[in-house]
Every structure is written in structure tokens, then in C-alpha cells.
Design a protein around this motif. Structure first.
Motif, mmCIF file in Angstrom:
data_model
loop_
_atom_site.group_PDB
_atom_site.id
_atom_site.type_symbol
_atom_site.label_atom_id
_atom_site.label_comp_id
_atom_site.label_asym_id
_atom_site.label_seq_id
_atom_site.Cartn_x
_atom_site.Cartn_y
_atom_site.Cartn_z
ATOM 1 N N THR A 79 -2.842 7.526 3.144
ATOM 2 C CA THR A 79 -3.474 8.803 3.502
ATOM 3 C C THR A 79 -4.954 8.803 3.126
ATOM 4 O OG1 THR A 79 -1.372 9.941 3.127
ATOM 5 C CG2 THR A 79 -3.352 11.303 3.189
ATOM 6 N N LYS A 80 -5.259 8.225 1.951
ATOM 7 C CA LYS A 80 -6.661 8.148 1.505
ATOM 8 C C LYS A 80 -7.488 7.282 2.453
ATOM 9 C CE LYS A 80 -7.249 7.762 -2.897
ATOM 10 N NZ LYS A 80 -7.295 7.179 -4.268
ATOM 11 N N LEU A 81 -6.896 6.159 2.895
ATOM 12 C CA LEU A 81 -7.584 5.276 3.835
ATOM 13 C C LEU A 81 -7.863 6.001 5.150
ATOM 14 C CD1 LEU A 81 -8.572 2.419 4.672
ATOM 15 C CD2 LEU A 81 -6.231 1.951 5.423
ATOM 16 N N GLU A 82 -6.872 6.766 5.626
ATOM 17 C CA GLU A 82 -7.036 7.490 6.891
ATOM 18 C C GLU A 82 -8.153 8.525 6.790
ATOM 19 O OE1 GLU A 82 -4.281 9.957 10.106
ATOM 20 O OE2 GLU A 82 -3.555 9.615 8.056
ATOM 21 N N ASN A 83 -8.256 9.201 5.645
ATOM 22 C CA ASN A 83 -9.253 10.255 5.484
ATOM 23 C C ASN A 83 -10.651 9.724 5.221
ATOM 24 O OD1 ASN A 83 -7.378 12.326 5.861
ATOM 25 N ND2 ASN A 83 -6.798 12.322 3.699
ATOM 26 N N LEU A 84 -10.749 8.691 4.375
ATOM 27 C CA LEU A 84 -12.063 8.190 3.969
ATOM 28 C C LEU A 84 -12.640 7.184 4.958
ATOM 29 C CD1 LEU A 84 -11.549 7.732 0.113
ATOM 30 C CD2 LEU A 84 -12.700 9.611 1.312
ATOM 31 N N TYR A 85 -11.786 6.356 5.544
ATOM 32 C CA TYR A 85 -12.256 5.286 6.428
ATOM 33 C C TYR A 85 -11.433 5.279 7.727
ATOM 34 C CZ TYR A 85 -13.943 3.882 1.817
ATOM 35 O OH TYR A 85 -14.510 3.863 0.561
ATOM 36 N N PRO A 86 -11.594 6.309 8.550
ATOM 37 C CA PRO A 86 -10.758 6.438 9.750
ATOM 38 C C PRO A 86 -10.862 5.255 10.710
ATOM 39 C CG PRO A 86 -12.608 7.978 9.809
ATOM 40 C CD PRO A 86 -12.582 7.411 8.446
ATOM 41 N N ASP A 87 -12.056 4.656 10.823
ATOM 42 C CA ASP A 87 -12.203 3.504 11.729
ATOM 43 C C ASP A 87 -11.406 2.311 11.232
ATOM 44 O OD1 ASP A 87 -13.849 4.989 13.345
ATOM 45 O OD2 ASP A 87 -15.718 4.216 12.475
ATOM 46 N N ALA A 88 -11.512 2.047 9.911
ATOM 47 C CA ALA A 88 -10.745 0.933 9.335
ATOM 48 C C ALA A 88 -9.245 1.211 9.442
ATOM 49 C CB ALA A 88 -11.138 0.730 7.874
ATOM 50 N N TYR A 89 -8.874 2.461 9.224
ATOM 51 C CA TYR A 89 -7.461 2.851 9.344
ATOM 52 C C TYR A 89 -6.944 2.560 10.748
ATOM 53 C CZ TYR A 89 -3.348 5.896 9.553
ATOM 54 O OH TYR A 89 -2.080 6.385 9.730
ATOM 55 N N ALA A 90 -7.719 2.917 11.758
ATOM 56 C CA ALA A 90 -7.303 2.699 13.140
ATOM 57 C C ALA A 90 -7.181 1.218 13.456
ATOM 58 C CB ALA A 90 -8.296 3.368 14.095
ATOM 59 N N VAL A 112 0.879 -1.171 0.000
ATOM 60 C CA VAL A 112 0.000 0.000 0.000
ATOM 61 C C VAL A 112 0.909 1.210 0.000
ATOM 62 C CG1 VAL A 112 -1.808 1.250 1.205
ATOM 63 C CG2 VAL A 112 -1.744 -1.250 1.318
ATOM 64 N N ASN A 113 0.809 2.032 -1.045
ATOM 65 C CA ASN A 113 1.693 3.194 -1.102
ATOM 66 C C ASN A 113 1.217 4.285 -0.149
ATOM 67 O OD1 ASN A 113 -0.318 4.765 -2.418
ATOM 68 N ND2 ASN A 113 0.305 3.942 -4.406
ATOM 69 N N LYS A 114 2.086 5.252 0.074
ATOM 70 C CA LYS A 114 1.817 6.299 1.055
ATOM 71 C C LYS A 114 0.553 7.083 0.723
ATOM 72 C CE LYS A 114 4.101 10.119 3.444
ATOM 73 N NZ LYS A 114 5.344 10.930 3.547
ATOM 74 N N GLU A 115 0.334 7.319 -0.574
ATOM 75 C CA GLU A 115 -0.842 8.090 -0.993
ATOM 76 C C GLU A 115 -2.127 7.370 -0.613
ATOM 77 O OE1 GLU A 115 -2.859 9.113 -5.253
ATOM 78 O OE2 GLU A 115 -0.720 9.548 -5.060
ATOM 79 N N ASN A 116 -2.163 6.053 -0.804
ATOM 80 C CA ASN A 116 -3.362 5.296 -0.463
ATOM 81 C C ASN A 116 -3.539 5.151 1.050
ATOM 82 O OD1 ASN A 116 -4.321 4.902 -3.067
ATOM 83 N ND2 ASN A 116 -3.058 3.092 -3.395
#
Length: 344
Positions: free
Chosen positions: A315-326, A309-313
Motif C-alpha cells: 500500500t505504501k509503494l502504491e501511494n508513494l511511488y505509483p509509477d513504480a507500483y504500476a 513484501v507485506n500488505k502494508e508496504n
């Protein structure tokens, strides 16, 4: 050495909770800690053990402490390992549910897995281990991992036994099983007692930190563990003139490493150039064979895949799906040591 003694029974371990057991172990040095005192543990330094004994911060002397599955496998298979050992050897084996201390050196404590009872009435230690299939090489050619050897020597000293056996299961059948015998060696035991006595009396009880003398990776991990969170806002510390020689030596080694790295890259480029005609011939094939007299050469060119997973994605995961990111992303902090020589 006075060998006319019986160990003292500290207490029964039958109903001890793990927290109570860990607390009692701080009253002395246990068998699994003997290799730490001897400076040959693969998991911890004497400084780590010192901090644990004075109650500053607990340590984990075995990586299985962080892997609950491996820890549970080891605990639950102890009885099975003892059963296999008994069937293979014909020896009677029973559990020992007591914690002991050495009557002459009460800081030496022991709680055993099992005891072997021989037909002539003598007894021996049985230490039961498990390991994964890839770790079996540590036991080849009658070897015993050094940390386990010192553990058994510690137990023999406390219990005043002449023999210890280690049984290790590394597979799922009784043929994937090691049995190693360790005979008591009073010279080695004397060294162990002296080291443990010094550690306990002159360091733990005197509240004097042991120096770092172990392998660099182990020491650096220990320092990192206790140093705390890095703070880049703090001002630089001032070193002494006496530190200059070590810094210059570090820079010399860095320069030498740089030259060797350049040579390695050059060799790798030559190897890649030599591989080109064979890669071209292979096409979709993944292997090739060359028979030349009594020699057989095999070339493989197998595909490997990995998920990234590249850095850009990220960041996208953190912004769009914060619960999944956590849930799926964890952050680790490492520190890089560098030295640069500049004009004053």
C-alpha cells in the motif's frame, strides 16, 4: 484401411506469417492438436479446441506460447536438433515447407518439421523438440510424452508414412539428446481418425460443444477462461433438486479431507518434536551423519530465504511511488469454491 494414397498439398508454408499459419490451421485438425481430440493433452480440452476452430476465442495449446523465450529457443534450435539427429543416425534429413491434408479425411492437416530420407528411398517423419533439463524424466526408459506420440501418429496418417522419429535436445551437448522411434499402428490410427472425424463433423461443423471429460484442473481452467470476470453483485442462481446428490458427496469428501488434514497436522507436530534434540545439537551446523552398520543416515538443516513484501508496504509503494507500483505489481484474480449446508 485404404493405404494407397498420397497427401494433398494445401500450400507452401515457406513465406507464411504466423497469423496466416494460425488462420489456415482452423481449416482442420493439426498434429499438435491430435492429443487434445484424444483427451490426453496436458494443455487444453476439446472444448477449448472447439472454440478455437469456430473462431470464437483462440487458445494456447502449449505453455511455451506464453513464454516467448522458450518458444524462440524451440524454433531456433529445430535445425540444430535435426543436425544432431542426422549425425547420430547417419540418416539424410531435409525440411518440408508444405502444409498437407489427408485425401480421404481432408480435415486432417499436417505441416512437418523435417522428413527423413532412407537409402532405400522410403521416408519418415522427424519431429524436433527441446525441453529444459528438469523435464527429461518424461523421456526416460524409452518413453515419449503422449501428446507428442499422437502428434506423430497424426502425421503418419496424413503423409502415409510407416515410421516417425522424435528427437529432443535437453542440454547443451549432443549427449543430452533423446531419439525415439514410433512405428505406425493402424489400430491406433483408426481410433485417432474416428475421434478426429467425430470432433470435426459432429462437433465443429455441427456447432455442438464437446462435453468436458478431461482432468478436473484442466476443465476448471477452461471454464474460468471463458466465463468472464466474476461479478459479486449478481444474484445467486437457483440449482435443481437433482444437484443435491453431488453437493452432499462434495460435503462428505470435505469432511473426510478435514479429518485427514487433522491427522497430517498431528503427524507433523510429532515429527517436529522428534527433530528438537537434533536441531539443538546441530546449532550452526547444517548437516549431521549417523553410521549404523551398513546404514548411513544424513540429516540436513539448511537455511532458506525468500523475499517478501507485506500488505502494508504494498500500500505504501502504491501511494508513494505509483509509477513504480504500476511497473512491478500485477493483480491476479482467483475464485474459491465452497459449499455450506444451512437450515432452510
Amino acid at each position: 484401411m485404404n493405404l494407397n494414397y498420397e497427401p494433398n498439398i494445401i500450400k507452401s508454408t515457406a513465406n507464411l506469417t504466423r497469423e496466416e499459419w494460425l488462420k489456415d490451421r482452423r481449416l482442420g485438425i493439426g498434429g499438435s492438436e491430435a492429443s487434445i481430440v484424444m483427451g490426453v493433452s496436458p494443455w487444453a480440452t476439446r472444448r477449448d479446441l472447439y472454440y478455437d476452430k469456430i473462431g470464437w476465442k483462440p487458445i494456447r495449446i502449449d505453455p511455451e506460447e506464453d513464454n516467448w523465450v522458450a518458444k524462440q529457443v524451440g524454433n531456433r534450435l529445430e535445425e540444430l536438433v535435426a543436425m544432431i539427429f542426422s549425425r547420430k543416425t547417419g540418416f539424410e534429413v531435409y525440411e518440408d515447407k508444405n502444409m498437407y491434408s489427408h485425401p480421404l479425411y481432408p480435415f486432417m492437416i499436417a505441416d512437418l518439421d523435417f522428413v527423413i530420407s532412407f537409402p532405400d528411398g522410403t521416408k519418415a517423419i522427424l519431429e524436433c523438440k527441446t525441453c529444459n533439463y528438469n523435464s527429461q524424466f518424461k523421456w526416460k526408459d524409452n518413453q515419449v510424452p503422449i501428446n507428442y506420440e499422437w502428434q506423430c501418429r497424426h502425421y503418419m496418417a496424413v503423409k502415409n508414412y510407416k515410421v516417425a522419429y522424435i528427437a529432443c535436445l535437453y542440454g547443451n551437448n549432443d549427449s543430452e539428446f533423446f531419439i525415439r522411434r514410433i512405428d505406425r499402428d493402424l489400430d491406433l490410427e483408426e481410433q485417432l481418425i474416428e475421434k478426429e472425424k467425430y470432433f470435426w463433423m459432429e462437433q465443429v461443423q455441427a456447432r455442438r460443444e464437446p462435453p468436458y471429460e478431461e482432468q478436473p484442473d484442466l476443465v476448471l481452467e477452461s471454464i474460468r477462461r471463458y466465463a468472464g470476470t466474476p461479478d459479486q453483485t449478481l444474484p445467486p442462481i437457483n440449482l435443481e433438486e437433482e444437484d443435491k446428490n453431488q453437493i452432499d458427496r462434495y460435503l462428505q469428501l470435505a469432511e473426510r479431507k478435514s479429518r485427514l488434514d487433522a491427522m497430517r497436522r498431528k503427524i507433523e507436530q510429532e515429527q517436529k518434536a522428534l527433530s528438537i534434540p537434533f536441531v539443538e545439537k546441530l546449532g550452526k551446523n547444517c548437516s549431521a551423519v549417523l553410521l549404523s552398520g551398513n546404514d548411513r543416515y544424513r540429516i540436513t538443516y539448511n537455511p532458506t530465504s525468500r523475499k517478501i513484501v507485506n500488505k502494508e508496504n504494498i500500500t505504501k509503494l502504491e501511494n508513494l511511488y505509483p509509477d513504480a507500483y504500476a511497473d512491478v505489481v500485477s493483480e491476479s484474480v482467483s475464485r474459491t469454491f465452497r459449499v455450506k449446508k444451512e437450515a432452510a
